[in-house]
Design a protein around this motif. Structure first.
Motif, PDB file in Angstrom:
ATOM      1  N   ALA A  14       4.948  14.695  11.901  1.00  0.00           N
ATOM      2  CA  ALA A  14       6.009  14.387  10.937  1.00  0.00           C
ATOM      3  C   ALA A  14       5.751  15.092   9.621  1.00  0.00           C
ATOM      4  N   THR A  15       5.237  16.305   9.690  1.00  0.00           N
ATOM      5  CA  THR A  15       5.004  17.134   8.521  1.00  0.00           C
ATOM      6  C   THR A  15       5.339  18.565   8.899  1.00  0.00           C
ATOM      7  N   GLY A  16       5.438  19.416   7.899  1.00  0.00           N
ATOM      8  CA  GLY A  16       5.658  20.833   8.169  1.00  0.00           C
ATOM      9  C   GLY A  16       7.046  21.110   8.724  1.00  0.00           C
ATOM     10  N   LYS A  33      11.723   7.071  15.976  1.00  0.00           N
ATOM     11  CA  LYS A  33      10.683   6.270  15.349  1.00  0.00           C
ATOM     12  C   LYS A  33       9.802   7.187  14.514  1.00  0.00           C
ATOM     13  N   VAL A  34       9.391   6.696  13.367  1.00  0.00           N
ATOM     14  CA  VAL A  34       8.434   7.409  12.510  1.00  0.00           C
ATOM     15  C   VAL A  34       7.212   6.526  12.331  1.00  0.00           C
ATOM     16  N   TYR A  35       6.027   7.083  12.592  1.00  0.00           N
ATOM     17  CA  TYR A  35       4.785   6.330  12.432  1.00  0.00           C
ATOM     18  C   TYR A  35       4.079   6.801  11.172  1.00  0.00           C
ATOM     19  N   LEU A  36       3.651   5.840  10.359  1.00  0.00           N
ATOM     20  CA  LEU A  36       3.012   6.126   9.071  1.00  0.00           C
ATOM     21  C   LEU A  36       1.595   5.562   9.072  1.00  0.00           C
ATOM     22  N   ASP A  37       0.700   6.287   8.403  1.00  0.00           N
ATOM     23  CA  ASP A  37      -0.667   5.832   8.205  1.00  0.00           C
ATOM     24  C   ASP A  37      -0.851   5.392   6.757  1.00  0.00           C
ATOM     25  N   ARG A  38      -1.684   4.402   6.578  1.00  0.00           N
ATOM     26  CA  ARG A  38      -1.985   3.936   5.221  1.00  0.00           C
ATOM     27  C   ARG A  38      -2.846   4.986   4.520  1.00  0.00           C
ATOM     28  N   VAL A  39      -2.505   5.314   3.287  1.00  0.00           N
ATOM     29  CA  VAL A  39      -3.287   6.266   2.504  1.00  0.00           C
ATOM     30  C   VAL A  39      -4.490   5.547   1.947  1.00  0.00           C
ATOM     31  N   ILE A  56       8.001  21.363  11.987  1.00  0.00           N
ATOM     32  CA  ILE A  56       8.282  20.974  13.359  1.00  0.00           C
ATOM     33  C   ILE A  56       9.491  20.051  13.418  1.00  0.00           C
ATOM     34  N   ALA A  57       9.365  18.851  12.887  1.00  0.00           N
ATOM     35  CA  ALA A  57      10.471  17.905  12.900  1.00  0.00           C
ATOM     36  C   ALA A  57      11.351  18.044  11.668  1.00  0.00           C
ATOM     37  N   GLY A  58      10.812  18.660  10.619  1.00  0.00           N
ATOM     38  CA  GLY A  58      11.586  18.807   9.393  1.00  0.00           C
ATOM     39  C   GLY A  58      11.764  17.511   8.641  1.00  0.00           C
ATOM     40  N   VAL A  59      10.932  16.499   8.946  1.00  0.00           N
ATOM     41  CA  VAL A  59      11.050  15.188   8.316  1.00  0.00           C
ATOM     42  C   VAL A  59       9.683  14.752   7.815  1.00  0.00           C
ATOM     43  N   GLU A  60       9.630  14.268   6.587  1.00  0.00           N
ATOM     44  CA  GLU A  60       8.391  13.721   6.033  1.00  0.00           C
ATOM     45  C   GLU A  60       8.744  12.505   5.194  1.00  0.00           C
ATOM     46  N   MET A  61       7.973  11.442   5.355  1.00  0.00           N
ATOM     47  CA  MET A  61       8.275  10.175   4.703  1.00  0.00           C
ATOM     48  C   MET A  61       7.030   9.668   3.973  1.00  0.00           C
ATOM     49  N   LYS A  62       7.196   9.291   2.713  1.00  0.00           N
ATOM     50  CA  LYS A  62       6.118   8.674   1.942  1.00  0.00           C
ATOM     51  C   LYS A  62       6.660   7.382   1.327  1.00  0.00           C
ATOM     52  N   MET A  63       5.849   6.327   1.407  1.00  0.00           N
ATOM     53  CA  MET A  63       6.286   5.031   0.904  1.00  0.00           C
ATOM     54  C   MET A  63       5.193   4.364   0.083  1.00  0.00           C
ATOM     55  N   SER A  64       5.632   3.649  -0.953  1.00  0.00           N
ATOM     56  CA  SER A  64       4.741   2.806  -1.727  1.00  0.00           C
ATOM     57  C   SER A  64       5.357   1.412  -1.729  1.00  0.00           C
ATOM     58  N   ILE A  65       4.636   0.428  -1.144  1.00  0.00           N
ATOM     59  CA  ILE A  65       5.180  -0.911  -0.942  1.00  0.00           C
ATOM     60  C   ILE A  65       4.352  -1.928  -1.732  1.00  0.00           C
ATOM     61  N   THR A  66       5.047  -2.786  -2.472  1.00  0.00           N
ATOM     62  CA  THR A  66       4.399  -3.874  -3.202  1.00  0.00           C
ATOM     63  C   THR A  66       5.245  -5.132  -3.068  1.00  0.00           C
ATOM     64  N   GLY A  95       0.822  -1.207   0.000  1.00  0.00           N
ATOM     65  CA  GLY A  95       0.000   0.000   0.000  1.00  0.00           C
ATOM     66  C   GLY A  95       0.850   1.249   0.000  1.00  0.00           C
ATOM     67  N   ASP A  96       0.161   2.371  -0.003  1.00  0.00           N
ATOM     68  CA  ASP A  96       0.818   3.675   0.081  1.00  0.00           C
ATOM     69  C   ASP A  96       0.719   4.172   1.517  1.00  0.00           C
ATOM     70  N   TRP A  97       1.829   4.671   2.027  1.00  0.00           N
ATOM     71  CA  TRP A  97       1.916   5.101   3.413  1.00  0.00           C
ATOM     72  C   TRP A  97       2.502   6.505   3.486  1.00  0.00           C
ATOM     73  N   THR A  98       2.047   7.279   4.479  1.00  0.00           N
ATOM     74  CA  THR A  98       2.603   8.611   4.690  1.00  0.00           C
ATOM     75  C   THR A  98       2.805   8.850   6.179  1.00  0.00           C
ATOM     76  N   SER A  99       3.903   9.505   6.522  1.00  0.00           N
ATOM     77  CA  SER A  99       4.215   9.735   7.931  1.00  0.00           C
ATOM     78  C   SER A  99       3.265  10.757   8.542  1.00  0.00           C
ATOM     79  N   THR A 100       2.876  10.500   9.781  1.00  0.00           N
ATOM     80  CA  THR A 100       1.999  11.418  10.503  1.00  0.00           C
ATOM     81  C   THR A 100       2.577  11.852  11.838  1.00  0.00           C
ATOM     82  N   LEU A 101       3.482  11.041  12.401  1.00  0.00           N
ATOM     83  CA  LEU A 101       4.012  11.334  13.733  1.00  0.00           C
ATOM     84  C   LEU A 101       5.444  10.821  13.817  1.00  0.00           C
TER      85      LEU A 101
END
Length: 290
Positions: free
Chosen positions: A165-167, A282-288, A169-179, A149-155
């Protein structure tokens, strides 16, 4: 329309207009402001808001009847900072002066919104306690396709502090597409965007990714900045539906404890060089969801 209906309609409109006029004529009074106000919401970019407790921080404004007061800021492990202030009411706004700078506080429905030095804060006279995110347990026996699935960092949990984990504040943003064990990672760190192709294998209940190809696009002068390496990355699927990234050299999540801190060396004066600082990332990601 009957005369009776016209009379009723005119009366209703009259009441509404009187109410609107009364609202427009309303102005703040000292009694609305005097007291202690707590910062329960902050934002650095005007979009991503967070509770100051995420940064282990507490900020209060104390307005006294003589038009003076104090702004207090407390960071965990540091001495509290206190700045004197003066304030006055100007229509529906509160003018707050501290350190020779004046900012406006906009009053609405019992809250004060203040913009200062690029920081947006919302205050109220009731303190909202911060409740940190408690991650779900790692799924015991996940299948490779469960990560698809597609995942994007939220915390991000950075050195013991939780923050968006956006904007900015932390200066870090992660997006992943896994198959099926293959992934494309887009990582944004301090304006540097890195796209990495990853190949993953299951090791017990963790999906371990190793970088295959990498492309970096630098948007700022901080081209050498990297919070963590993308060479080897460890991911856990959590029971609450989130995906958790943790550095490859960290302990497996099952072996971590909430109270255990990494060992540190003592300096000559006997003080802990790092003050028991938590270096876990640690970076927590939510499924898009489509």
């Amino acid at each position: 329309m009957s005369k009776k209906m016209k009379f009723w309609t005119a009366g209703a409109l009259g009441v509404m207009m009187a109410g609107l006029i009364g609202m427009n004529a309303y102005a703040l009074e000292d009694k609305d402001i005097v007291g202690t106000w707590y910062v329960n919401s902050m934002s650095l970019d005007g979009e991503n808001t967070f509770h100051p407790g995420m940064m282990k921080m507490e900020m209060t404004f104390n307005f006294t009847e003589d038009g003076k007061g104090e702004i207090s800021e407390l960071m965990e492990g540091q001495e509290p900072g206190v700045d004197a202030m003066e304030w006055k009411i100007d229509g529906d706004k509160v003018l707050i002066t501290a350190d020779d700078q004046t900012v406006e506080g906009e009053y609405s429905d019992g809250t004060l919104s203040v913009e200062m030095d690029g920081l947006s804060v919302v205050l109220s006279q009731e303190k909202e306690e911060y409740v940190p995110y408690v991650p779900g347990k790692p799924v015991a026996e996940p299948k490779l396709e469960d990560f698809n699935g597609d995942w994007t960092s939220t915390l991000i949990d950075l050195y013991g502090m939780q923050m968006p984990a956006t904007g900015e504040i932390a200066g870090v943003e992660m997006k992943m597409s896994i198959t099926d064990g293959n992934a494309t990672l887009v990582l944004l760190e301090e304006g540097n965007e890195t796209t990495t192709e990853l190949k993953g294998v299951m090791e017990e209940n963790a999906l371990i990714f190793n970088a295959e190809t990498q492309k970096e696009e630098t948007e700022t002068d901080s081209e050498n900045y990297h919070l963590f390496s993308t060479d080897t990355m460890r991911f856990y699927l959590l029971e609450d539906g989130k995906l958790c990234f943790t550095t490859a050299d960290s302990l497996p999540m099952e072996e971590e404890t909430e109270t255990e801190a990494p060992a540190t060396e003592e300096s000559e004066d006997g003080e802990d060089d790092f003050g028991g600082f938590d270096f876990t990332i640690k970076v927590y990601l939510d499924r898009v969801m489509e």
